[in-house]
Motif scaffolding. Structure first.
Motif, short mmCIF file in Angstrom:
data_model
loop_
_atom_site.label_atom_id
_atom_site.label_comp_id
_atom_site.label_asym_id
_atom_site.label_seq_id
_atom_site.Cartn_x
_atom_site.Cartn_y
_atom_site.Cartn_z
N THR A 1 0.83 -1.21 0.00
CA THR A 1 0.00 0.00 0.00
C THR A 1 0.86 1.26 0.00
O THR A 1 0.53 2.25 -0.66
CB THR A 1 -0.89 0.02 1.26
N SER A 2 1.96 1.24 0.75
CA SER A 2 2.81 2.44 0.85
C SER A 2 3.35 2.81 -0.54
O SER A 2 3.41 3.99 -0.90
CB SER A 2 3.95 2.20 1.83
N GLU B 1 9.59 -6.98 -0.49
CA GLU B 1 9.60 -6.13 0.71
C GLU B 1 10.73 -6.52 1.67
O GLU B 1 11.25 -5.69 2.40
CB GLU B 1 8.24 -6.31 1.40
N SER C 1 7.18 3.38 5.38
CA SER C 1 6.92 2.04 5.91
C SER C 1 6.06 2.24 7.17
O SER C 1 6.56 2.66 8.21
CB SER C 1 8.22 1.31 6.26
N CYS C 2 4.77 1.94 7.02
CA CYS C 2 3.82 2.24 8.11
C CYS C 2 4.30 1.65 9.42
O CYS C 2 4.22 2.29 10.47
CB CYS C 2 2.44 1.69 7.77
N GLY C 3 4.81 0.43 9.37
CA GLY C 3 5.22 -0.24 10.60
C GLY C 3 6.68 0.01 10.96
O GLY C 3 7.21 -0.62 11.86
N LYS D 1 7.47 -10.18 7.91
CA LYS D 1 6.52 -9.50 8.81
C LYS D 1 5.25 -10.35 8.97
O LYS D 1 4.76 -10.55 10.07
CB LYS D 1 6.17 -8.12 8.23
C1 F1P Z 1 3.96 -2.71 3.70
C2 F1P Z 1 3.03 -3.87 3.38
C3 F1P Z 1 1.58 -3.48 3.53
C4 F1P Z 1 0.68 -4.66 3.23
C5 F1P Z 1 1.07 -5.88 4.05
C6 F1P Z 1 2.54 -6.17 3.96
O1 F1P Z 1 3.91 -2.37 5.04
O2 F1P Z 1 3.28 -4.30 2.06
O3 F1P Z 1 1.25 -2.45 2.66
O4 F1P Z 1 -0.66 -4.32 3.49
O5 F1P Z 1 0.73 -5.69 5.42
O6 F1P Z 1 3.30 -4.97 4.22
P1 F1P Z 1 4.70 -1.13 5.61
O7 F1P Z 1 6.15 -1.28 5.20
O8 F1P Z 1 4.09 0.11 5.04
O9 F1P Z 1 4.53 -1.21 7.09
#
Ligand code: F1P
Length: 624
Positions: free
Chosen positions: A104-105, A148, A174-176, A505
Motif C-alpha cells: 500500500t505504501s 519487501e 513504511s507504516c510499521g 513480517k
Molecule cells: C507494507 C506492506 C503493507 C501490506 C502488508 C505487507 O507495510 O506491504 O502495505 O498491506 O501488510 O506490508 P509497511 O512497510 O508500510 O509497514
C-alpha cells in the motif's frame, strides 16, 4: 450493538495507548479495542466501528504517550521537509524527489507522485517526482510481498531511479517502520549524504521500529532509524512518525496507515507547491489548516451511514454467494478502486476475481513507469466489458465511482451496459453544492442504480477538493471491502485469519496469531505453521534448518496456511483431517468458535446478533 454499548466502546478510544495494552507489539500491529467483536457486528455497526477507528487518526495529543498527526513536532518536521521540496521545485536541475514503499505504501507513493507531477505539468514545469514500489509496477495491482524483505533490491532500485542526479530528497514510507526494502534505501541515503536527504514516514514511535536482523545486512530497521534520529537534529534527515492508533483489522496498514500516508505527503507537497509557485510561505498555520480539511473529510462518510451499510450488505451478499464485486472508476478515484480491489487478495485471502477494479482509459490514464502490464493485469473498462460483464447476473455487485468533473455521459453509457446484465448496480459520486451541470444525466444514472451515494461538497472544485474526494473514496472503499469480507466470515474478532505468509513480517504476525488463539507456546505454533506451509505432518531437518525467506517463498503457492495450522493446534489432528474440517466449514470464524463453544449460542442478546440476523445453525456467522 445498543447505544449504551457503543458509548462504552467509544470510551475505549485511548485504551491502546496504555503501556500495559499488548506491550510487546508496536502500535501498527496491536489489535484495536474498538473492533474487538467486529466479526459479530451488523453491517451498520461495522460501518460505525470503522469510522471510529479512522477518527483516531486525528486524536489530540493531550499529554498522550504518542505524538499525533497534528502534534507540534510533527508539524514542524512537515514544514522543514516542505521547504526542502520547495528548493527543488525552484531549481529542479539534476534533482529529484523520490517516494518509495512496499504494498500500500508504494501504491500511495504512485498516486501522490502522479497527482503532483500532473500539477507541475499544468504549470508548464517539468516533473520532479518519481515513485518506487517494491516488486515493480505489477505490485501496484497485485500482492508482491517478497521484495519487501530485500534491502539490496531497495538500494538498487533507488540508485537506478536517481542515476545522474546530484540532489535527491528521498521519502521512504513504511507504516510499521519495518520493511527491509525501505531500510536498505534509507541506509544508501545515509551513506551518500552529499546526494541524498532521507525522510522516513511511518506510524510507530522510533523505539518500536523493527529490530530483527536482516539477512546479509549489518543494520536493522531500528538501527537505521537511530542513525536518522542523530542526523535529524541538524536537519540532515527527517522522521515523520505520528501514531494513528491500531488498525481496525489488526496489522492491516492499507487502512489508516495508507490514509495517513496520503494526508502527510499531500500536506507537504501542497505546501511546497504553494510556496514555490504562488509565493505562499510555508507556515504552521497553513499546514494545520490543510490537516483540518482532511479531518473534516472524515465526517463525510458519517453522514452517509445508512447508504454505506446498504452497500456493504450488498457487497457482503455477493461475496457470501461466491460472486463478484466490481468497481468501475474514473480518474484517480478509479486508481483507488484498482488498489482497494487488489489488496483484498493478500488481506483477506480473497480470490483475484472476488473484488476487481477497472479504470476508464486503462493504462493511458495511469501513466505508470512500466506502461501496460500484460494480459494478467487487465484494468480498463473495455476489459471489463469483454472479460467480466458477460458472466455477471443479479448476484454480482457493480459499483460506479466518479465525480462531476468526469465524463458523466460515459458513466451513463457504461451504467446502461451493466444494467443489461445485472440490476445490482450502485454508485458513489462526488459533486459540488449548487453545480447543476449534467444533472439530467446524473438523474438517469441514479434511476439505473439500486442505490446511489451522492456526496455533496460545499466548496468549488480545486486541487484540495480532488484530494479530499480521493481520501473520502479511499475510506469508503476500504470500509466496503473490509466490511464485506467481515460479513463473509473472513475475520475472527479483529484478526484476519487467512493471511498470506509471504514475507517475514507476515510470518511473524501469523505465528503470533496462532499463539494468541491456541494458547500454545511460540515454538509449537511455528512448528504447526511450517507443517501447513510444507504440507507435511512431520518436519524434516531440511525444513527446520531453512531460513524464513525459504519458508515465505514456499508459502507463496499455499492457501489457508494459518487456519490449517490452528485447527491442527486446537485438535491435534493431522493436516489431511484439518483440510477436511475446513472444507466442511469454510467460514473460519465459525469453525474456531465451534471448538470453544461447541454449539450455536442462541441465548446471545439480539443486540449482538444484529437486526437482520437469522440463526442458520452451526454455520451461522453471528450465533456460533
Ligand atoms: C507494507 C506492506 C503493507 C501490506 C502488508 C505487507 O507495510 O506491504 O502495505 O498491506 O501488510 O506490508 P509497511 O512497510 O508500510 O509497514
Amino acid at each position: 450493538m445498543s447505544g449504551s454499548e457503543w458509548t462504552c466502546r467509544l470510551s475505549s478510544m485511548h485504551e491502546w495507548e496504555s503501556p500495559y495494552y499488548e506491550p510487546s507489539l508496536p502500535v501498527s500491529e496491536k489489535s484495536n479495542p474498538l473492533t474487538r467483536d467486529i466479526d459479530r457486528a451488523s453491517s451498520g455497526c461495522i460501518v460505525r466501528m470503522l469510522q471510529a477507528c479512522d477518527s483516531q487518526m486525528f486524536l489530540e495529543e493531550a499529554g498522550a504517550t504518542y505524538q499525533r498527526l497534528m502534534s507540534d513536532g510533527v508539524v514542524e518536521t512537515l514544514m522543514e521537509v516542505a521547504k526542502k521540496v520547495e528548493l527543488i521545485l525552484k531549481d529542479p536541475r539534476d534533482s529529484l524527489v523520490v517516494l518509495s514503499g512496499c504494498g500500500t505504501s508504494g501504491r500511495l507513493a504512485f498516486l501522490v507522485t502522479s497527482a503532483f507531477n500532473r500539477a507541475l505539468k499544468e504549470l508548464n514545469q517539468s516533473p520532479v517526482y518519481s515513485y518506487i514500489i517494491a516488486g515493480g509496477d505489477k505490485a501496484l495491482f497485485s500482492s508482491q510481498e517478497a521484495p519487501e524483505d530485500d534491502p539490496k533490491l531497495g538500494m538498487l532500485s533507488l540508485k537506478e531511479a536517481c542515476e545522474g542526479k546530484k540532489r535527491v530528497l528521498f521519502i521512504g514510507i513504511s507504516c510499521g517502520l519495518s520493511a527491509p526494502f525501505v531500510a536498505g534505501q534509507l541506509d544508501l541515503c545515509l551513506q551518500n549524504p552529499q546526494v541524498y536527504t532521507p525522510v522516513l514516514v511511518g506510524f510507530n514511535p522510533t523505539h518500536q521500529a523493527r529490530d530483527e536482523p536482516i539477512p546479509g545486512c549489518s543494520f536493522t530497521f531500528r538501527s537505521v532509524v537511530q542513525r536518522m534520529e542523530g542526523l535529524a537534529k541538524s536537519q540532515k534527515a527527517f522522521l515523520i512518525n505520528p501514531a494513528v492508533g491500531p488498525e481496525a483489522i489488526s496489522g492491516s496498514s492499507r487502512m489508516k496507515g495508507g490514509s495517513a500516508t496520503k494526508i502527510l505527503l499531500e500536506v507537504v507537497l501542497s505546501a511546497a507547491h504553494a510556496a514555490a509557485f504562488t509565493h505562499t510561505p510555508i507556515t504552521q498555520q497553513g499546514i494545520l489548516q490543510h490537516m483540518r480539511a482532511y479531518e473534516k473529510t472524515l465526517e463525510i462518510p458519517c453522514a452517509h451511514n445508512e447508504g454505506m451499510s446498504a452497500l456493504l450488505e450488498a457487497a457482503g451478499k455477493s461475496l457470501q454467494r461466491g460472486r463478484r464485486v466490481c468497481y468501475l472508476g474514473w480518474g484517480s478515484l478509479g486508481v483507488l478502486g484498482l488498489v482497494d480491489a487488489s489488496e483484498c487478495v493478500p488481506t483477506f485471502g480473497a480470490d483475484y476475481e472476488d473484488v476487481r477494479g477497472f479504470i476508464s482509459g486503462g493504462y493511458n490514464e495511469l501513466k505508470n513507469n512500466e506502461g501496460p502490464l500484460g494480459p494478467d493485469f487487465r484494468i480498463s473498462h473495455e476489459d471489463f466489458l469483454h472479460l467480466v460483464l458477460p458472466s455477471l447476473d443479479d448476484h454480482d455487485m457493480v459499483l460506479l465511482i466518479y465525480t462531476q468533473t468526469d465524463d458523466v455521459s460515459d458513466v451513463e453509457k457504461l451504467a446502461r451496459r451493466v444494467r443489461e446484465k445485472t440490476s445490482n448496480l450502485h454508485a458513489v459520486y462526488h459533486r459540488v453544492d449548487g453545480d447543476t451541470a449534467a444533472t439530467v444525466q446524473q438523474d438517469d444514472i441514479n434511476k439505473l442504480c439500486l442505490s446511489s451515494l451522492r456526496i455533496t461538497w460545499p466548496s468549488p472544485a480545486s486541487g484540495l477538493l480532488q484530494m479530499q474526494w480521493e481520501l473520502c473514496t479511499k475510506l469508503f472503499l476500504n470500509a466496503l471491502s473490509t466490511g464485506a469480507h467481515v460479513l463473509k466470515g473472513k475475520i475472527y474478532q479483529n484478526h484476519m485469519m487467512d493471511l498470506q505468509v509471504t514475507n517475514s513480517k507476515l510470518y511473524c504476525r501469523a505465528t503470533r496469531l496462532l499463539q494468541k488463539l491456541s494458547g500454545c507456546p511460540e515454538s509449537k505454533c511455528e512448528e504447526a505453521l511450517l507443517k501447513a506451509v510444507y504440507k507435511v505432518d512431520n518436519l524434516t531437518v531440511e525444513i527446520t534448518s531453512s531460513d524464513i525467506s525459504t519458508h515465505t517463498h514456499t508459502a507463496r503457492t499455499r492457501t489457508k496456511v494459518v487456519p490449517l495450522a490452528l485447527v491442527c493446534l486446537l485438535t491435534g489432528c493431522s493436516l489431511a483431517e484439518a483440510e477436511l474440517r475446513l472444507e466442511q466449514q469454510p467460514i473460519f470464524s465459525a469453525q474456531y468458535r465451534l471448538f470453544h463453544i461447541g454449539q450455536c449460542d442462541v441465548s446471545q442478546p439480539q443486540s449482538l446478533r444484529g437486526p437482520t440476523h437469522t440463526c442458520t445453525g452451526l454455520v451461522c456467522r453471528v450465533c456460533i
